[in-house]
Scaffold this active site. Sequence first.
Site, PDB file in Angstrom:
ATOM      1  N   THR A 127      27.036 -26.732   6.224  1.00 41.38           N
ATOM      2  CA  THR A 127      26.381 -26.901   7.521  1.00 41.38           C
ATOM      3  C   THR A 127      27.284 -27.501   8.594  1.00 41.38           C
ATOM      4  O   THR A 127      28.180 -28.298   8.297  1.00 41.38           O
ATOM      5  CB  THR A 127      25.147 -27.821   7.356  1.00 41.38           C
ATOM      6  OG1 THR A 127      24.653 -28.203   8.640  1.00 41.38           O
ATOM      7  CG2 THR A 127      25.486 -29.114   6.619  1.00 41.38           C
ATOM      8  N   GLU A 129      26.386 -29.748  10.419  1.00 42.42           N
ATOM      9  CA  GLU A 129      26.137 -31.205  10.435  1.00 42.42           C
ATOM     10  C   GLU A 129      27.313 -31.963   9.818  1.00 42.42           C
ATOM     11  O   GLU A 129      27.453 -33.164  10.024  1.00 42.42           O
ATOM     12  CB  GLU A 129      24.852 -31.537   9.680  1.00 42.42           C
ATOM     13  CG  GLU A 129      23.574 -31.148  10.401  1.00 42.42           C
ATOM     14  CD  GLU A 129      23.299 -31.957  11.659  1.00 42.42           C
ATOM     15  OE1 GLU A 129      23.503 -33.175  11.637  1.00 42.42           O
ATOM     16  OE2 GLU A 129      22.882 -31.337  12.657  1.00 42.42           O
ATOM     17  N   TYR A 151      22.183 -36.688   5.160  1.00 40.89           N
ATOM     18  CA  TYR A 151      22.177 -35.238   4.903  1.00 40.89           C
ATOM     19  C   TYR A 151      23.578 -34.663   5.054  1.00 40.89           C
ATOM     20  O   TYR A 151      24.064 -33.924   4.189  1.00 40.89           O
ATOM     21  CB  TYR A 151      21.196 -34.553   5.869  1.00 40.89           C
ATOM     22  CG  TYR A 151      21.311 -33.045   5.910  1.00 40.89           C
ATOM     23  CD1 TYR A 151      20.772 -32.261   4.893  1.00 40.89           C
ATOM     24  CD2 TYR A 151      21.943 -32.395   6.975  1.00 40.89           C
ATOM     25  CE1 TYR A 151      20.880 -30.872   4.934  1.00 40.89           C
ATOM     26  CE2 TYR A 151      22.046 -31.013   7.025  1.00 40.89           C
ATOM     27  CZ  TYR A 151      21.519 -30.253   6.000  1.00 40.89           C
ATOM     28  OH  TYR A 151      21.623 -28.881   6.041  1.00 40.89           O
ATOM     29  N   LYS A 155      25.872 -32.937   2.130  1.00 42.40           N
ATOM     30  CA  LYS A 155      26.355 -31.555   2.259  1.00 42.40           C
ATOM     31  C   LYS A 155      27.880 -31.497   2.154  1.00 42.40           C
ATOM     32  O   LYS A 155      28.443 -30.529   1.646  1.00 42.40           O
ATOM     33  CB  LYS A 155      25.904 -30.959   3.593  1.00 42.40           C
ATOM     34  CG  LYS A 155      24.479 -30.449   3.577  1.00 42.40           C
ATOM     35  CD  LYS A 155      24.371 -29.130   2.814  1.00 42.40           C
ATOM     36  CE  LYS A 155      22.961 -28.583   2.845  1.00 42.40           C
ATOM     37  NZ  LYS A 155      22.786 -27.389   2.011  1.00 42.40           N
TER      38      LYS A 155
HETATM   39  P1  NDP Z   1      14.464 -25.006   4.247  1.00 40.57           P
HETATM   40  O1  NDP Z   1      14.214 -26.463   4.394  1.00 40.57           O
HETATM   41  O2  NDP Z   1      13.554 -24.042   4.955  1.00 40.57           O
HETATM   42  O3  NDP Z   1      14.411 -24.630   2.680  1.00 40.57           O
HETATM   43  C1  NDP Z   1      14.880 -25.513   1.703  1.00 40.57           C
HETATM   44  C2  NDP Z   1      14.546 -24.948   0.345  1.00 40.57           C
HETATM   45  O4  NDP Z   1      15.023 -25.845  -0.677  1.00 40.57           O
HETATM   46  C3  NDP Z   1      13.034 -24.761   0.083  1.00 40.57           C
HETATM   47  O5  NDP Z   1      12.844 -23.558  -0.617  1.00 40.57           O
HETATM   48  C4  NDP Z   1      12.703 -25.956  -0.807  1.00 40.57           C
HETATM   49  O6  NDP Z   1      11.592 -25.756  -1.646  1.00 40.57           O
HETATM   50  C5  NDP Z   1      13.983 -26.022  -1.641  1.00 40.57           C
HETATM   51  N1  NDP Z   1      14.129 -27.285  -2.356  1.00 40.57           N
HETATM   52  C6  NDP Z   1      14.017 -28.538  -1.857  1.00 40.57           C
HETATM   53  N2  NDP Z   1      14.196 -29.453  -2.826  1.00 40.57           N
HETATM   54  C7  NDP Z   1      14.427 -28.757  -3.982  1.00 40.57           C
HETATM   55  C8  NDP Z   1      14.672 -29.135  -5.328  1.00 40.57           C
HETATM   56  N3  NDP Z   1      14.723 -30.421  -5.693  1.00 40.57           N
HETATM   57  N4  NDP Z   1      14.858 -28.163  -6.239  1.00 40.57           N
HETATM   58  C9  NDP Z   1      14.794 -26.859  -5.885  1.00 40.57           C
HETATM   59  N5  NDP Z   1      14.574 -26.437  -4.617  1.00 40.57           N
HETATM   60  C10 NDP Z   1      14.379 -27.375  -3.685  1.00 40.57           C
HETATM   61  O7  NDP Z   1      15.977 -24.737   4.637  1.00 40.57           O
HETATM   62  P2  NDP Z   1      16.647 -23.462   5.383  1.00 40.57           P
HETATM   63  O8  NDP Z   1      16.133 -22.218   4.761  1.00 40.57           O
HETATM   64  O9  NDP Z   1      16.552 -23.656   6.851  1.00 40.57           O
HETATM   65  O10 NDP Z   1      18.174 -23.661   5.002  1.00 40.57           O
HETATM   66  C11 NDP Z   1      18.723 -23.115   3.813  1.00 40.57           C
HETATM   67  C12 NDP Z   1      19.941 -23.924   3.398  1.00 40.57           C
HETATM   68  O11 NDP Z   1      20.921 -23.865   4.423  1.00 40.57           O
HETATM   69  C13 NDP Z   1      19.667 -25.416   3.173  1.00 40.57           C
HETATM   70  O12 NDP Z   1      20.524 -25.854   2.142  1.00 40.57           O
HETATM   71  C14 NDP Z   1      20.063 -26.048   4.497  1.00 40.57           C
HETATM   72  O13 NDP Z   1      20.426 -27.404   4.319  1.00 40.57           O
HETATM   73  C15 NDP Z   1      21.242 -25.170   4.874  1.00 40.57           C
HETATM   74  N6  NDP Z   1      21.504 -25.044   6.293  1.00 40.57           N
HETATM   75  C16 NDP Z   1      20.496 -24.693   7.153  1.00 40.57           C
HETATM   76  C17 NDP Z   1      20.754 -24.537   8.489  1.00 40.57           C
HETATM   77  C18 NDP Z   1      19.683 -24.117   9.445  1.00 40.57           C
HETATM   78  O14 NDP Z   1      19.901 -24.225  10.646  1.00 40.57           O
HETATM   79  N7  NDP Z   1      18.564 -23.594   8.973  1.00 40.57           N
HETATM   80  C19 NDP Z   1      22.099 -24.794   9.039  1.00 40.57           C
HETATM   81  C20 NDP Z   1      23.101 -25.039   8.030  1.00 40.57           C
HETATM   82  C21 NDP Z   1      22.803 -25.170   6.709  1.00 40.57           C
HETATM   83  P3  NDP Z   1      10.073 -26.095  -1.155  1.00 40.57           P
HETATM   84  O15 NDP Z   1       9.603 -24.855  -0.436  1.00 40.57           O
HETATM   85  O16 NDP Z   1       9.379 -26.356  -2.421  1.00 40.57           O
HETATM   86  O17 NDP Z   1      10.158 -27.286  -0.231  1.00 40.57           O
HETATM   87  P1  GDP Z   2      19.358 -30.676  13.127  1.00 42.33           P
HETATM   88  O1  GDP Z   2      20.454 -30.246  14.043  1.00 42.33           O
HETATM   89  O2  GDP Z   2      19.506 -30.120  11.742  1.00 42.33           O
HETATM   90  O3  GDP Z   2      19.111 -32.136  13.122  1.00 42.33           O
HETATM   91  O4  GDP Z   2      18.044 -29.918  13.662  1.00 42.33           O
HETATM   92  P2  GDP Z   2      16.733 -30.432  14.443  1.00 42.33           P
HETATM   93  O5  GDP Z   2      16.068 -29.214  14.978  1.00 42.33           O
HETATM   94  O6  GDP Z   2      15.924 -31.337  13.578  1.00 42.33           O
HETATM   95  O7  GDP Z   2      17.305 -31.326  15.647  1.00 42.33           O
HETATM   96  C1  GDP Z   2      18.156 -30.771  16.622  1.00 42.33           C
HETATM   97  C2  GDP Z   2      18.346 -31.794  17.751  1.00 42.33           C
HETATM   98  O8  GDP Z   2      17.124 -31.921  18.465  1.00 42.33           O
HETATM   99  C3  GDP Z   2      18.734 -33.199  17.270  1.00 42.33           C
HETATM  100  O9  GDP Z   2      19.808 -33.652  18.059  1.00 42.33           O
HETATM  101  C4  GDP Z   2      17.488 -34.022  17.539  1.00 42.33           C
HETATM  102  O10 GDP Z   2      17.743 -35.384  17.858  1.00 42.33           O
HETATM  103  C5  GDP Z   2      16.909 -33.292  18.748  1.00 42.33           C
HETATM  104  N1  GDP Z   2      15.476 -33.536  18.927  1.00 42.33           N
HETATM  105  C6  GDP Z   2      14.888 -33.991  20.060  1.00 42.33           C
HETATM  106  N2  GDP Z   2      13.580 -34.141  19.878  1.00 42.33           N
HETATM  107  C7  GDP Z   2      13.312 -33.781  18.595  1.00 42.33           C
HETATM  108  C8  GDP Z   2      12.103 -33.718  17.832  1.00 42.33           C
HETATM  109  O11 GDP Z   2      11.017 -34.048  18.285  1.00 42.33           O
HETATM  110  N3  GDP Z   2      12.221 -33.267  16.548  1.00 42.33           N
HETATM  111  C9  GDP Z   2      13.428 -32.877  16.017  1.00 42.33           C
HETATM  112  N4  GDP Z   2      13.473 -32.404  14.772  1.00 42.33           N
HETATM  113  N5  GDP Z   2      14.583 -32.949  16.722  1.00 42.33           N
HETATM  114  C10 GDP Z   2      14.511 -33.397  18.005  1.00 42.33           C
END
Ligand code: NDP
Ligand code: GDP
Length: 327
Positions: A127, A129, A151, A155
């Site tokens: 990520t 992040e 987080y 990662k």
């Molecule tokens: P989500 O939060 O939507 O999905 C996370 C998934 O992980 C869910 O299916 C969740 O299951 C599962 N999970 C959580 N804990 C466990 C566990 N202990 N064992 C098995 N499975 C588990 O994430 P995204 O789809 O948005 O992202 C996918 C991946 O990419 C993640 O690793 C995220 O950190 C990474 N990522 C995402 C970005 C984004 O902008 N979306 C950017 C960069 C990286 P359940 O449904 O049961 O909660």
């Molecule tokens: P992130 O980049 O994985 O932390 O994704 P988020 O969507 O959670 O947050 C993106 C940015 O939006 C961060 O800089 C937050 O501080 C900002 N932000 C501002 N207001 C909010 C809020 O109400 N909820 C979340 N989730 N983020 C917020």
Amino acid sequence: MKSALITGVTGQDGAYLAQLLLTKGYHVHGLVRRSASADVVDTRLKWLGIADKITLHDGNLTDITSLIRIMQSVKPDEIYNLGAQSFVKSSWQQPILTGQVTGIGAANMLEAARIVAPGARFYQASTSEMFGLIQAERQSETTPFYPRSPYGVAKLYGHWMTVNYRESFNMHASSGILFNHESPLRGIEFVTRKITNGVARIKLGLEETLALGNMDAKRDWGHARDYVEAMWLMLQQETPDDYVIATGQTTSVRDFCKLAFEYAGLNMEDHIVIDPAYFRPAEVEVLLGEPAKANKKLGWKASTTLEELVREMVDADLDRVRQGLRL
Ligand code: NDP
Ligand code: GDP
């Protein structure tokens, strides 16, 4: 027929990736953690109409025995480790769990693959992040990391373990450093989805206000559907590698908000309230990716504009709120 194992298949990316792999003729297996609310776990897969086309396996990233058992039965050609505690804000409330699932979970997957499926191609969901307090205006594969949350730290461990297993054991392990990507299937706690859901509820008269935190934060936002294509492309390369996946444009939370409210015919100034509860102990102020390597080596480019993304998300939330559906 190739078989793929996806952890995090019930999340945003897992659902879109499963859909993509099905269209490419894969047998798709997903790891699902046990829940007392089993009926809602596959909501995203149902939304895409693919829930009955995937084989689900009961397991958990923190239990390596379950991972070994699943890999033994699936014999995957490709493994996508998308499972994580993925919400930055929660990682300060649950730093140890985040380390165990997001960090050690990745090591468990690599180790299980090394034992059971060493020839499988492995994708780690890294990520932007990890760049946190950015060390270069545009972040690329060579930019030093400086994570700003538990987080991001977890990662970073998963990222370096992936690089290390590639170098130590010659595994085909790649790490995708993906910048934020969103969609109608994004978790409702993330800012984009919180905004589009809020806009829909205000438009339909269910709420008056939307409470947000730091509106000045800037992110490089793309569409999840485009980004899962990049994951698959990485595993089709002859040699494993790490890639930044981003649009190359950054937008503030305020401007994202403005686009969403304007699209719904609303004036954002009439509805936004700032709530300090949403500020973070340490903030990632700005992220801006440099996807040149992915453009050149994978032939990948983000194809959805921010305006298209916002429209798709607002429309989906308006539909859901009208129908009383939850996601
Ligand atoms: P989500 O939060 O939507 O999905 C996370 C998934 O992980 C869910 O299916 C969740 O299951 C599962 N999970 C959580 N804990 C466990 C566990 N202990 N064992 C098995 N499975 C588990 O994430 P995204 O789809 O948005 O992202 C996918 C991946 O990419 C993640 O690793 C995220 O950190 C990474 N990522 C995402 C970005 C984004 O902008 N979306 C950017 C960069 C990286 P359940 O449904 O049961 O909660
Ligand atoms: P992130 O980049 O994985 O932390 O994704 P988020 O969507 O959670 O947050 C993106 C940015 O939006 C961060 O800089 C937050 O501080 C900002 N932000 C501002 N207001 C909010 C809020 O109400 N909820 C979340 N989730 N983020 C917020």
